[in-house]
Design a protein around this motif. Structure first.
Motif, short mmCIF file in Angstrom:
data_model
loop_
_atom_site.label_atom_id
_atom_site.label_comp_id
_atom_site.label_asym_id
_atom_site.label_seq_id
_atom_site.Cartn_x
_atom_site.Cartn_y
_atom_site.Cartn_z
N GLU A 75 0.85 -1.20 0.00
CA GLU A 75 0.00 0.00 0.00
C GLU A 75 0.88 1.24 0.00
OE1 GLU A 75 -2.52 -0.81 3.37
OE2 GLU A 75 -1.07 0.11 4.71
N SER A 76 0.40 2.27 -0.68
CA SER A 76 1.14 3.52 -0.68
C SER A 76 0.32 4.58 0.05
CB SER A 76 1.47 3.96 -2.10
OG SER A 76 0.30 4.22 -2.82
N VAL A 77 1.03 5.59 0.55
CA VAL A 77 0.38 6.56 1.43
C VAL A 77 0.69 7.97 0.94
CG1 VAL A 77 0.40 7.45 3.80
CG2 VAL A 77 0.64 4.99 3.40
N PHE A 78 -0.33 8.82 0.93
CA PHE A 78 -0.10 10.23 0.58
C PHE A 78 0.33 11.01 1.81
CE2 PHE A 78 -2.75 9.07 -3.08
CZ PHE A 78 -1.94 9.58 -4.09
N ALA A 79 1.27 11.93 1.63
CA ALA A 79 1.79 12.70 2.76
C ALA A 79 1.73 14.19 2.43
CB ALA A 79 3.22 12.29 3.04
N ARG A 80 1.68 14.98 3.47
CA ARG A 80 1.69 16.44 3.27
C ARG A 80 3.10 16.97 3.46
NH1 ARG A 80 -3.64 18.31 6.79
NH2 ARG A 80 -5.18 17.30 5.42
N LYS A 81 3.58 17.70 2.45
CA LYS A 81 4.90 18.33 2.54
C LYS A 81 4.64 19.80 2.80
CE LYS A 81 8.78 19.19 -0.64
NZ LYS A 81 9.28 18.88 -1.99
N THR A 82 4.98 20.25 3.98
CA THR A 82 4.56 21.58 4.41
C THR A 82 5.54 22.66 3.97
OG1 THR A 82 3.52 20.57 6.31
CG2 THR A 82 3.90 22.95 6.42
N TYR A 83 5.03 23.65 3.29
CA TYR A 83 5.83 24.85 3.03
C TYR A 83 4.89 26.01 2.76
CZ TYR A 83 5.20 24.12 -2.05
OH TYR A 83 4.68 23.96 -3.31
N ASP A 117 2.10 29.67 -4.32
CA ASP A 117 1.65 28.71 -5.34
C ASP A 117 0.96 27.51 -4.70
OD1 ASP A 117 3.75 27.24 -4.31
OD2 ASP A 117 4.83 27.03 -6.21
N MET A 118 0.83 27.48 -3.38
CA MET A 118 0.22 26.35 -2.70
C MET A 118 -0.66 26.88 -1.56
SD MET A 118 -0.15 23.25 -2.85
CE MET A 118 1.03 22.53 -3.97
N SER A 119 -1.95 27.11 -1.90
CA SER A 119 -2.80 27.82 -0.94
C SER A 119 -3.10 27.02 0.32
CB SER A 119 -4.10 28.24 -1.62
OG SER A 119 -4.73 27.10 -2.16
N LYS A 120 -2.85 25.68 0.27
CA LYS A 120 -3.09 24.86 1.46
C LYS A 120 -1.95 24.97 2.46
CE LYS A 120 -3.46 21.09 -1.03
NZ LYS A 120 -3.96 20.01 -1.89
N ASN A 121 -0.82 25.53 2.00
CA ASN A 121 0.44 25.54 2.78
C ASN A 121 1.06 24.16 2.88
OD1 ASN A 121 0.35 28.23 3.03
ND2 ASN A 121 -0.50 28.22 5.11
N TYR A 122 0.58 23.23 2.10
CA TYR A 122 1.28 21.96 1.97
C TYR A 122 0.97 21.39 0.59
CZ TYR A 122 -3.27 19.93 3.22
OH TYR A 122 -4.60 19.63 3.27
N GLN A 123 1.90 20.56 0.12
CA GLN A 123 1.71 19.89 -1.17
C GLN A 123 1.46 18.42 -0.85
OE1 GLN A 123 5.35 19.48 -3.38
NE2 GLN A 123 4.31 19.25 -5.34
N VAL A 124 0.48 17.80 -1.51
CA VAL A 124 0.25 16.38 -1.27
C VAL A 124 1.19 15.59 -2.18
CG1 VAL A 124 -1.39 14.48 -1.24
CG2 VAL A 124 -2.12 16.76 -0.57
N THR A 125 1.98 14.73 -1.56
CA THR A 125 2.97 13.93 -2.28
C THR A 125 3.04 12.57 -1.59
OG1 THR A 125 5.30 13.89 -2.96
CG2 THR A 125 4.83 14.98 -0.87
N GLN A 126 4.06 11.80 -1.88
CA GLN A 126 4.25 10.54 -1.15
C GLN A 126 5.65 10.55 -0.57
OE1 GLN A 126 3.15 7.72 -4.30
NE2 GLN A 126 1.29 7.32 -3.13
N TYR A 127 5.80 10.09 0.64
CA TYR A 127 7.09 10.23 1.31
C TYR A 127 7.70 8.86 1.61
CZ TYR A 127 10.59 11.96 4.61
OH TYR A 127 11.75 12.24 5.26
N ASP A 128 7.38 8.28 2.79
CA ASP A 128 8.08 7.02 3.12
C ASP A 128 7.42 5.78 2.53
OD1 ASP A 128 6.00 7.29 4.81
OD2 ASP A 128 7.17 7.15 6.67
#
Ligand SMILES: [Zn+2]
Length: 459
Positions: A72-80, A84-95
């Protein structure tokens, strides 16, 4: 010897109908900020859901690159924090990305080399910033566009290897239908470079498959100059400027901790249990081997056919009822020349197999000259219509022998001077007479045959 290590992180923008986590149209070339909704704008309380087609395309690429899937893969929030990113995080995959530990075989100057693929993950593209003189504008149409990120091990040893890898990767992605070479801008890479075990420098956002070589060449010579002067290469991030052909320092490199990755609680984990059912088409490397074996064509010809998926498909159809060598020569020679000249791929040219088949028939029966066959191809590419019409309209088919014989007699009658020159020993005059017959038949006569006929008549 300088020890060069280059790793690439390549982002491929997918052309799915909708965005990654919402049902907005995945289309950017429309009025700014029209393809947006509470999800891709990141309004509080909005609920994202992963686009199945994106997951499906990611699986296909993973399979082609022989990656190990995670159950299974998991989506993670990368905070910055950035406009250009109104949520203040980008949804990506990390570990837990979709897959890791793959390999990709590339051919570099006729030698095979395996490039390790560290991982593949899915992430969303941020919005687009448009910088004006004193202010910047944000277009959220791009926010939430699905991206696949393909990360290599630092196995590339030169800028040329990096370019070759990227071009061959793009070719595989084209076969998988997740990328179209028409939009070269949809592939962007970040490159990590270090020399002689020194610190890594990252170059961001290199667009397309060819700029990579220039960007890396500049950066390599910059690092070599520093080392020569005993100056330290510090770990940091640079941006490539294609207009200046140089890289510019952006910032000291952030560490992964700076981004404070956390699991995205709004998105469920993605199971990949039915990976074995993922089907992928025959890839360029296998097709190349099969073409050489099945049709007994040369390396370069097979390579040229496979380089354009549409052309390869057309060839397979034509090879069923025509001489495989003549068909291969026509497609990779004259046809490709005309396509390149018009800057179109085979599939864009809107040609029908029947047209090419008819042309091959004429060539096989020696009813059309090489020059006129090329002329016919130019016409069908520039102004697609049935080739029979074109050949008739322009009189491209060879004249029948009768017509040539008539033309020979006519020329002998009309060109008394030249005939007299020839019979009194001026052998060069025959060339002039051949030329006249060619003119009368509008290029339809075969020059060699015409010559023979003339010599017979004048004996
Ligand atoms: Zn949306």
């Amino acid at each position: 010897m300088t020890d060069i290590k280059i790793g690439l992180e390549t982002h491929v923008q997918l052309n799915t109908n909708s965005k990654l986590f919402c049902s907005c149209r995945n289309e950017q070339n429309v009025e700014p900020n029209t393809n947006v909704c509470p999800i891709c704008l990141g309004h509080p309380g909005s609920k994202p859901r992963a686009n199945k087609e994106v997951i499906n395309q990611a699986f296909k690429v993973c399979k082609a690159l022989e990656l190990d899937f995670n159950e299974e893969s998991v989506f993670a929030r990368k905070t910055y924090f950035y406009p250009d990113m109104s949520k203040n995080y980008q949804v990506t995959q990390y570990d837990r990305p979709v897959a890791q530990n793959g390999r990709f075989e590339v051919k570099i100057k006729d030698k095979k080399k395996e490039i390790g693929i560290k991982r593949l993950h899915i992430e969303e593209d941020p919005a687009r910033l448009v910088h004006e003189e004193n202010y910047s504008k944000v277009d959220y149409n791009r926010a939430g566009t699905p991206l696949l990120e393909i990360v290599t091990d630092p196995d590339l040893k030169s800028s040329e290897e990096a370019r070759t890898y990227l071009q061959q990767l793009a070719h595989v992605l084209e076969y998988l239908k997740v990328y179209s070479p028409v939009s070269d801008y949809s592939i962007k890479s970040d490159a990590n470079i270090s020399i002689n075990g020194g610190e890594r420098v990252e170059i961001k956002n290199i667009t397309g498959t060819s700029a990579i070589e220039k960007a890396l060449n500049y950066e390599l010579s910059r690092q070599k100059q520093l080392t020569k002067r005993n100056k330290e290469v510090k770990q940091h991030t640079r941006r490539y400027n294609p207009d200046m052909g140089s890289t510019i320092k952006m910032r000291e490199k952030e560490t992964e901790e700076d981004y404070g990755y956390i699991v995205d609680p709004d998105l469920t984990t993605q199971k990949s249990k039915d990976v074995s059912n993922v089907e992928i088409p025959e890839l360029p490397r296998e097709k190349y081997r099969r073409f050489k074996k099945d049709y007994e064509i040369k390396d370069k010809i097979a390579e040229s056919l496979v380089s354009d998926p549409g052309l390869a498909k057309a060839y397979e159809k034509l090879a069923q009822k025509h001489d495989t060598h003549i068909a291969a020569t026509l497609l990779t020679g004259d046809l490709k020349k005309v396509l390149n000249y018009n800057d179109v791929a085979y599939s864009e040219a809107k040609l029908e197999i029947d047209w090419l088949s008819h042309l091959l028939e004429l060539i096989e029966e020696n009813r059309i000259s090489d020059r006129n066959a090329e002329k016919a191809l130019r016409e069908i590419v520039e102004n697609p219509r049935p080739i029979k019409e074109i050949i008739e309209e322009l009189g491209l088919e060879k004249s029948s022998d009768d017509k040539v014989a008539q033309a020979v007699n006519k020329v002998i009658k009309n060109e008394e001077e030249a005939v007299k020159d020839y019979t009194s020993g001026d052998e060069g005059a025959i060339n002039y007479l051949v030329g006249q017959v060619m003119q009368v038949t509008q290029g339809g006569a075969d020059p060699k045959k015409t010559r023979e006929l003339l010599l017979e008549e004048l004996e």
